[in-house]
Design a protein around this motif. Sequence first.
Motif, short mmCIF file in Angstrom:
data_model
loop_
_atom_site.label_atom_id
_atom_site.label_comp_id
_atom_site.label_asym_id
_atom_site.label_seq_id
_atom_site.Cartn_x
_atom_site.Cartn_y
_atom_site.Cartn_z
N ASP A 160 11.90 9.05 2.39
CA ASP A 160 11.52 7.83 1.67
C ASP A 160 12.26 6.64 2.25
O ASP A 160 13.04 5.97 1.58
N GLU A 161 11.99 6.35 3.53
CA GLU A 161 12.65 5.23 4.21
C GLU A 161 12.20 3.89 3.62
O GLU A 161 12.97 2.96 3.48
N PHE A 162 10.91 3.81 3.34
CA PHE A 162 10.37 2.60 2.72
C PHE A 162 9.05 2.97 2.05
O PHE A 162 8.58 4.11 2.17
N ARG A 163 8.46 2.03 1.36
CA ARG A 163 7.20 2.29 0.66
C ARG A 163 6.14 1.28 1.10
O ARG A 163 6.46 0.14 1.44
N THR A 164 4.90 1.72 1.05
CA THR A 164 3.80 0.82 1.37
C THR A 164 3.57 -0.11 0.18
O THR A 164 4.17 0.03 -0.88
N SER A 165 2.64 -1.05 0.37
CA SER A 165 2.35 -2.00 -0.72
C SER A 165 1.79 -1.28 -1.94
O SER A 165 1.86 -1.80 -3.06
N ALA A 166 1.24 -0.07 -1.74
CA ALA A 166 0.72 0.71 -2.86
C ALA A 166 1.75 1.67 -3.43
O ALA A 166 1.45 2.48 -4.30
N GLY A 167 2.99 1.57 -2.91
CA GLY A 167 4.07 2.40 -3.43
C GLY A 167 4.15 3.80 -2.86
O GLY A 167 4.84 4.67 -3.41
N ILE A 168 3.47 4.07 -1.74
CA ILE A 168 3.49 5.40 -1.13
C ILE A 168 4.71 5.51 -0.23
O ILE A 168 4.92 4.67 0.65
N PRO A 169 5.53 6.56 -0.42
CA PRO A 169 6.74 6.71 0.42
C PRO A 169 6.39 7.02 1.87
O PRO A 169 5.41 7.71 2.16
N CYS A 170 7.20 6.49 2.77
CA CYS A 170 7.05 6.72 4.21
C CYS A 170 8.37 7.23 4.75
O CYS A 170 9.42 6.63 4.48
N GLY A 171 8.33 8.32 5.51
CA GLY A 171 9.58 8.84 6.03
C GLY A 171 9.43 10.13 6.78
O GLY A 171 8.37 10.42 7.36
N ASN A 172 10.49 10.92 6.74
CA ASN A 172 10.59 12.15 7.53
C ASN A 172 9.90 13.31 6.83
O ASN A 172 10.17 13.59 5.67
#
Length: 563
Positions: A160-172
């Motif tokens: 959960d490095e960051f989240r998209t504008s829709a709140g979806i986590p982005c990461g490993n």
Amino acid sequence: MSLKRFLLVRVGRLLTWPVRRQLRRFEQQCENPQAVQAAVLDRILRKQANTGFGRDHHFAEIRTAEDFRKNVPVAPYEYVAPYIEKVQAGDTNALLADDRVLMFALTSGTTASRKLIPVTREYLAAYRRGWNMWGVKMYRDHRGRRIAMRPIVQMVGDPDEFRTSAGIPCGNLTGFTAKVQMRLIRRLYAVPHETGKMKDALAKYYVALRFSMDRNVSQFMAANPSTLVQLARTLDSQREGLLKDLHDGTLRGDLDIPAAVRSVLAPRLKPNPARSRELAAAAEKLGRLYPQDVWPSNATIVNTWTGGSMGPYLRQLPPYYGDTPVRDLGLLASEGRMTIPMANSTPSGVLDILSHYFEFIPEHEIDAKQPTVLAAHEITEGGSYYILPTTLYGLYRYHISDLVRVTGFLGRTPMVEFLGKGSRFANLTGEKLSEHHVTKAVDAVLKAIPQPITGYTLSPVFDDREPYYAIFLEESDATNAGQLRQFVTALDRELGVQNIEYAAKRESARLGPIRTKIIPAGTWAKWDAERLSKTGGASEQYKRPCLIGDANFHATMPVTRTI
């Protein structure tokens, strides 16, 4: 065998029974890959027909593989990126029939931006199926080592490095799968998944070791063997602090660990004076502390990549880990698992024909306007091909730039090994540096530092202690030593901006800083002429490669000095 161990093994056999049955069925299906692959493609097209991408490419009208090839081009990430951007904003149906994206798996891209691969329930199902079959086969091949249901050392990243504008986590991805693993299996992972939030390389290795030293570890798992080399070196160089922390049940206060992570980790640590004294005695006797001194090599296994450019790191593993088997993880990436290795000491694995639809382009035709495209049942042993997966989660005829060679067959299904990222990539430790990264970085730095460059090429150089990239410049461009050093320092930094994986490998000391290799004036003109005479073509269309992925390239050049 203790009662606890007996019960764990029994539970493990119950849990893996469906997977063992699935593996047997998979081996049977490998007898008819053409039919299996046709069904996989049909399922993908039918499911995704009403998505934005499906409508734009007329999925509902496709009846054959030939129709599919006419409607959908072979393309890299950039082609599907606009659809993924809509998914990031919450418009899932732009690309996916699934009603929810669990996360975006991050990976370095061939351009400056990182790739975001949508992870759906279908993705996880395919991912787990491939891992489960790989794992069951690996365990069955090593029954004598009794590694089943014993702890595993695997470091993970931040899911959960960051989240998209829709709140979806982005990461490993590995951090995410470790977090959502069933509790019983999660307990087998010696390194807590919360360590994914840690950024400092030394702290990460140290904590992984601290949580593993008093456990009966059976496996060491890392995509890149350079990670395992660095883990072993950290164990030896930090043994004094590790043994003290093990004795006292503590975690060094000077490590760069976020307070929130430390507050989760600290209560889990217990003092183990007996284990500390045992290992201290071993270190005193041997004058070192390597993994094989902590965990006997006759009861462990190393799981890591063995293909492509991994050879130099694999040769460094035995002194640290002993004579333990090495099992390749398979050709897999954030984009999905593509092969399942079925034996030790080989990067070759059988195509995962249940999860994705595969096509292949012969290596020598990759730049042709209309290359030959082959299905899985059409490729031949000994041939080298670029692999094109089509998945259930939004990647179609995806040009991942992975070059593979067919090594044989399981039934009638090809076994392939990963050769590399093709001519436009270099990959010493997982950084997947592309020529685009290099040219963008050089252009950016030259705007600020007027370093003269007659011609240049960047290439990896392997070194046992600290591999690095070298930029090759002619002597006439190296008259101002101070400016040249400033340029190379800035270039090293800018490559990390263009490619976050390069930055991570530099930060973790798996890559050293760029060095300059000076060659005589006129070398590039001579080199270009010789290359053009070999490859043919018109001189006005010739372009010298700005990145050469061959780690032995430096040995072919008349280097007069290195800066």
